[in-house]
Structure formats: C-alpha cells, structure tokens
Design an enzyme around this catalytic site. Sequence first.
Site, mmCIF file in Angstrom:
data_model
loop_
_atom_site.group_PDB
_atom_site.id
_atom_site.type_symbol
_atom_site.label_atom_id
_atom_site.label_comp_id
_atom_site.label_asym_id
_atom_site.label_seq_id
_atom_site.Cartn_x
_atom_site.Cartn_y
_atom_site.Cartn_z
ATOM 1 N N LYS A 194 0.843 -1.422 -0.159
ATOM 2 C CA LYS A 194 -0.299 0.615 -0.116
ATOM 3 C C LYS A 194 1.349 1.123 0.062
ATOM 4 O O LYS A 194 0.778 1.717 -0.816
ATOM 5 C CB LYS A 194 -0.679 0.210 1.060
ATOM 6 C CG LYS A 194 -2.132 1.162 1.425
ATOM 7 C CD LYS A 194 -3.244 0.963 2.216
ATOM 8 C CE LYS A 194 -3.369 2.181 2.863
ATOM 9 N NZ LYS A 194 -4.571 1.748 3.429
ATOM 10 N N GLU A 224 10.079 -4.792 4.772
ATOM 11 C CA GLU A 224 10.600 -5.730 4.035
ATOM 12 C C GLU A 224 10.401 -6.127 2.985
ATOM 13 O O GLU A 224 10.969 -6.409 2.255
ATOM 14 C CB GLU A 224 9.400 -6.793 5.107
ATOM 15 C CG GLU A 224 9.589 -7.576 6.141
ATOM 16 C CD GLU A 224 8.655 -5.688 7.688
ATOM 17 O OE1 GLU A 224 8.768 -4.660 6.842
ATOM 18 O OE2 GLU A 224 8.562 -6.206 8.531
ATOM 19 N N GLY A 280 -5.188 -1.931 4.709
ATOM 20 C CA GLY A 280 -3.818 -3.152 4.965
ATOM 21 C C GLY A 280 -4.753 -4.291 4.399
ATOM 22 O O GLY A 280 -4.694 -5.227 3.610
ATOM 23 N N ARG A 281 -5.559 -4.512 6.316
ATOM 24 C CA ARG A 281 -5.852 -6.155 5.957
ATOM 25 C C ARG A 281 -7.619 -6.434 5.475
ATOM 26 O O ARG A 281 -8.299 -6.876 5.941
ATOM 27 C CB ARG A 281 -5.674 -5.859 7.777
ATOM 28 C CG ARG A 281 -6.610 -5.179 8.907
ATOM 29 C CD ARG A 281 -6.136 -5.265 10.218
ATOM 30 N NE ARG A 281 -6.624 -4.299 10.591
ATOM 31 C CZ ARG A 281 -5.870 -2.827 10.931
ATOM 32 N NH1 ARG A 281 -4.787 -2.897 10.012
ATOM 33 N NH2 ARG A 281 -6.315 -1.999 11.166
ATOM 34 N N GLU A 337 -5.139 -6.724 14.013
ATOM 35 C CA GLU A 337 -4.550 -6.128 14.304
ATOM 36 C C GLU A 337 -6.031 -4.903 14.824
ATOM 37 O O GLU A 337 -5.292 -3.097 14.326
ATOM 38 C CB GLU A 337 -4.224 -5.747 12.993
ATOM 39 C CG GLU A 337 -2.472 -4.160 12.708
ATOM 40 C CD GLU A 337 -1.966 -4.630 11.691
ATOM 41 O OE1 GLU A 337 -2.811 -4.272 10.121
ATOM 42 O OE2 GLU A 337 -0.797 -5.071 11.356
ATOM 43 N N HIS A 365 -5.002 -33.580 16.823
ATOM 44 C CA HIS A 365 -4.209 -34.552 17.165
ATOM 45 C C HIS A 365 -2.850 -33.260 18.210
ATOM 46 O O HIS A 365 -1.516 -33.942 17.657
ATOM 47 C CB HIS A 365 -3.030 -34.895 16.105
ATOM 48 C CG HIS A 365 -4.714 -35.909 15.920
ATOM 49 N ND1 HIS A 365 -4.229 -36.653 16.870
ATOM 50 C CD2 HIS A 365 -5.140 -35.904 14.752
ATOM 51 C CE1 HIS A 365 -5.674 -37.966 16.138
ATOM 52 N NE2 HIS A 365 -6.306 -36.518 14.909
ATOM 53 N N LYS A 408 9.199 -0.779 14.262
ATOM 54 C CA LYS A 408 10.088 0.082 13.320
ATOM 55 C C LYS A 408 11.268 1.234 13.218
ATOM 56 O O LYS A 408 11.786 0.704 12.568
ATOM 57 C CB LYS A 408 8.727 0.437 12.488
ATOM 58 C CG LYS A 408 7.519 -0.547 12.119
ATOM 59 C CD LYS A 408 6.705 -0.275 10.497
ATOM 60 C CE LYS A 408 5.798 -1.090 10.121
ATOM 61 N NZ LYS A 408 4.885 -0.210 9.080
HETATM 62 O O1 F6P Z 1 2.040 -4.462 10.121
HETATM 63 C C1 F6P Z 1 1.422 -3.382 9.734
HETATM 64 C C2 F6P Z 1 0.728 -3.202 8.188
HETATM 65 O O2 F6P Z 1 0.826 -1.228 8.268
HETATM 66 C C3 F6P Z 1 -0.431 -3.617 8.205
HETATM 67 O O3 F6P Z 1 -1.232 -2.642 8.843
HETATM 68 C C4 F6P Z 1 0.062 -3.959 6.440
HETATM 69 O O4 F6P Z 1 -1.401 -4.498 6.098
HETATM 70 C C5 F6P Z 1 1.580 -4.009 6.181
HETATM 71 O O5 F6P Z 1 2.082 -3.465 7.021
HETATM 72 C C6 F6P Z 1 2.094 -3.971 4.695
HETATM 73 O O6 F6P Z 1 1.819 -2.319 4.633
HETATM 74 P P1 F6P Z 1 2.489 -2.066 2.757
HETATM 75 O O7 F6P Z 1 0.991 -3.084 2.025
HETATM 76 O O8 F6P Z 1 1.723 -0.846 2.906
HETATM 77 O O9 F6P Z 1 3.466 -2.394 2.972
#
Ligand code: F6P
Length: 532
Positions: free
Chosen positions: A200, A206, A257-258, A343, A374, A502
């Site tokens: 987003k 990452e 995002g979620r 979240e 199990h 972060k």
């Molecule tokens: O974990 C925090 C967060 O902002 C989530 O809400 C989001 O889904 C994820 O990081 C990834 O963010 P982005 O889509 O901006 O890379």
Amino acid sequence: MNTPHPRCDRTLAWRALQGHFEAHGRDLDLREAFARDPQRATLFAVEAPEVFADLSKNLWDLATRKLLIEMAGECGLAERRDAMLAGEPINTTEGRAVLHTALRAPKGAAPHSDDVHAVLDAMLVFAERIRDTAGSGIRAVVNIGIGGSDLGPQMVVPALHDVVHPQIEFHFVSNVDGHDITPVLARLKPESTLFIIASKTFTTQETMANAGVARQWFLDQGGRDIARHFVGTTTNLEAAARFGISTTFGFWDWVGGRYSMWSAIGLPIAIAIGADHFRALLAGAHAMDRHFANEPFERNLPAQLGLLDVWYRNFHRFTSRSVAPYHQGLRRLPAYLQQLEMESNGKRVDLDGEPLPYGTSPVVWGEPGTNAQHAFFQMLHQGTDVVPVEFIAVRTPSHGHVDLHAKALANCLAQGQALMLGKSAQQARGERVPTAAPGIAADRLARHRTFPGNRPSTTLVLDALTPRGLGALIAMYEHRVFTSGVLWGINSFDQWGVELGKALCNDLLPRWTSGDTQGLDPSTAALLQRLR
Ligand code: F6P
C-alpha cells in the site's frame, strides 16, 4: 473527538448484562439448556448469504442476545455501520474513510465507483493476459508483500485451488528473513516469472528489501525487461515508478491494508482464478455486505458474532478464540484472521484516547481440523481455560474421496459435541481402558479421563468452498470485527502499535555494522553483540 454514542460499558444494557451474567450467564449449562428447549438449535441458527451458522452451542440464551442487541443499539452500531458504508471518515486518527465495501459493490452502488471499476477492469484484463500462458510466457507468479499485502492472496489462492490456473505456480514472499525468498528464487526462471510488488505504502522495509533482492536476481539471471516482469499494486504510484515499475494497479487510502484483498492487492488471486471467479469472490462479499447493512440484528450474522465476542471477552472474560476450518484449503485462514482481528481490535484506548477498563481483541489462533485435534485440542477439552472454538464445515468437497470427506465432517461435529457434552467421572469409571497403567486405581484414572464439557463452539457451514462462498465468509469476518470494535468504542482501522518496533529497528540496523551499543539497554546490547 466526542462521539455521539457511548461505548459499551457506559450503556444501560451493559449494567443489565452484568446482572444477567451473574444470574443466568456464568453458570449457564448447555446440556441443560438443550434439554429445557429442544428448539434451541433452531432459535440460534442464522442464515446469511453462502454461510449458515449454528450459534446454539454458545453460552448464551435469548435474554443475553436481546440485551446484547440493545447494547448495540445504544452504542449506535447501525449508525456507525451506515457511516462506514457512506464513506464518512470513521478512521478518526488517520482522518480516512473505510470503504473496502466499495471495492466489491456493483457499478454505481457505492462511493468511488468509477475509480474502483476502472482499476478492477484493467486489472482483470491484465490478469487474463497473464493467464494466457502461451502468449505471456508466464509460469510463475511471485507476490512480494507483507501483512495485508500478503495474507489475503496467500489465504485465498490455496482455498480456491480447484479453479486455480494449472500451469502457473504461485509463490508468496513476505518475510525479510532471506530464508523466505531464497528457496523461491531457486525454482524460478526470469523469462517465465512475474513479480508483483504489493505494498500500500511502497515503503515497507520487508517488501522493499525483498523487491530489491528479486530485481537483482532477475538481472543477474540475464532477465531483461523489468517493466514486463515486475508489476506494482500500491497507492504510491510514484514510488513504484522510482523502483522501475511501469505497470501499476492503484488503490486508495480508504482501503485499509488488512481489508485490501478486494483491491489491486488481489491481483495474484485474479491471475490464479481468472476474471469471472474474481468477480464471483467480490459478489459473495457484496452479498454479505448487503446482509450486514439490511438484516435486523436478530438475523444478522456478522453482528451476532461480534456481539457474542463482546459477551465472551467482557463478561465471561475469555481471552482467546480458536478457529478450526475442516477444509485443508483454508489452512491459511487462521493467519489471515489474526491480522484482521488483532490488528483491528487490539487497542487499549477508546476513540477519545481514554484508556479502556475492559479487554478488547481476543487472541485468535487455530489450525485446520483434523490436524488440530492431534495438536492442541487436548487443551481445549481438558485444559484450565475455556476457549470458544469456531468450526468451519464445507458440505460438498471438490475431491471424489467420499469416505475421507465423511470422516472429516464427522470429526468436525464430534469435536463440537465433545466440547459441549464432556464426560462425567461416573461415565469414565464405567469404561474399560486397555491403555491404562496396570493397577491404577479406577477413581484416580477416572479423574484424568473426565471432561468438564459445557465448552462453547460455533459451527459455520458453507455449501462449497467456491469463490462466492469464500468472499461471503471473509466479509462476514470483517463485519464481525467492525461490530465488536464499535461496541468497544475503538478505532478498528488504525495500527499505531506496529510503529515503535519499526522505529527501533531503524535505530538498531546501523549498529549491526558499527557495533555501537551506546544508549541501548544491557539486554539488547548483549544480544546485539552475540548476533552480529
Ligand atoms: O503491519 C503493519 C502494516 O501497516 C499492515 O497494516 C499492512 O497490511 C502491512 O504493514 C503492509 O503494509 P504495506 O502494504 O504498506 O506494505
């Protein structure tokens, strides 16, 4: 900001529920409740689009449900829902609307319809082009994203395995730990791979790190046309362009995002299942949106689940909920729900920033059945904590192994029965136990083999795991989370809790090279020295 509606603990119904809990809630016995009222299974059955729910094995009665619905009324659940659907900026800490429902509404039926459908149409044309493997040459799609930019597609693609393109492999790389991307890259050929960089913000550490590794690998392997083999799904089109990506599918800040698998973030899903099935996924979710928007709370499935969550968390004080899909395709659903629910509702202050005097999001966890039986079901049956369990049963399988399917479903029902019925010490004493230690006293053994029972569960039933059914199921969960969030008086749509880690990581990173431990707490300093 002052909200016109009180949060749950400031309502009259909350007080009434406290009294009701003391009188009839804490000690409600499901076995007695069923014996008293043979209609109980019918009274607590809810039919929603694509999803049937048996809520009768939960620790509530009609009076509980009535009071919870009154509490929803006092908390303004209907008004808050309508405000969300109308695009009001209900995400107050970020000043944003919350309009994932608009992503699955038919043309003209929700705000931003022209923008939504322009991107959707373009994305689906692109997906179909990629699916034409003879023309596109693409045999592997790698989604690089994390959190909401990963968990939805990663959950949906295996769930809809039957309709996934048979000649394209799908990979999901999320973790900044190089053990994630390395084995994936080892399987790929640059000329037949499409990388989707899904973010987003297009700034997430990452995702950007893995995208960089993928691009370098592509060039090192002789890959030429970055523009053809990398696409971006993002709200930050400029950042994607700076990365060298010319094909982008955008979305908007009003998509959390979620809650974003319905947007361009769903591109891997669209490539996997094709345009028609993707539209069916959206249609299923939209049907659930209409149900949530229109059904009275007495027959409204997401609302009832959310209210039950409040009852369990704040009156019974249960701290977690387990989800057990009896369908292997739904193996990533628990992980998806963890982000969606924790979240969203893992918050400790209300909309005004006032600390809350009650618990909010439960811990959500689980595994598909029967594997879960199990692993951790021992604890669910005989542990010291009561954990409400949510079973998901799918009536019609997509394989032909009738016997296996009957066994899976019989196990599913048996677990709900066992949780509720339990086994008395007397029953246990009457049983022959060939595996018991020789000479162990019968009473002592019986105490180990007793099940308290009266442990609650919900069973959700889908006719089949189709795109439409899955869309409805996921939308049901979204609205359930919204419901409990409204009652708790929290903002379910921000996530400030992920910021601190972060920032501290950004401070630690340069210390990896410099070895500087100044200003660090002694534990972190020692660990840094050991790890670098
Ligand atoms: O974990 C925090 C967060 O902002 C989530 O809400 C989001 O889904 C994820 O990081 C990834 O963010 P982005 O889509 O901006 O890379």
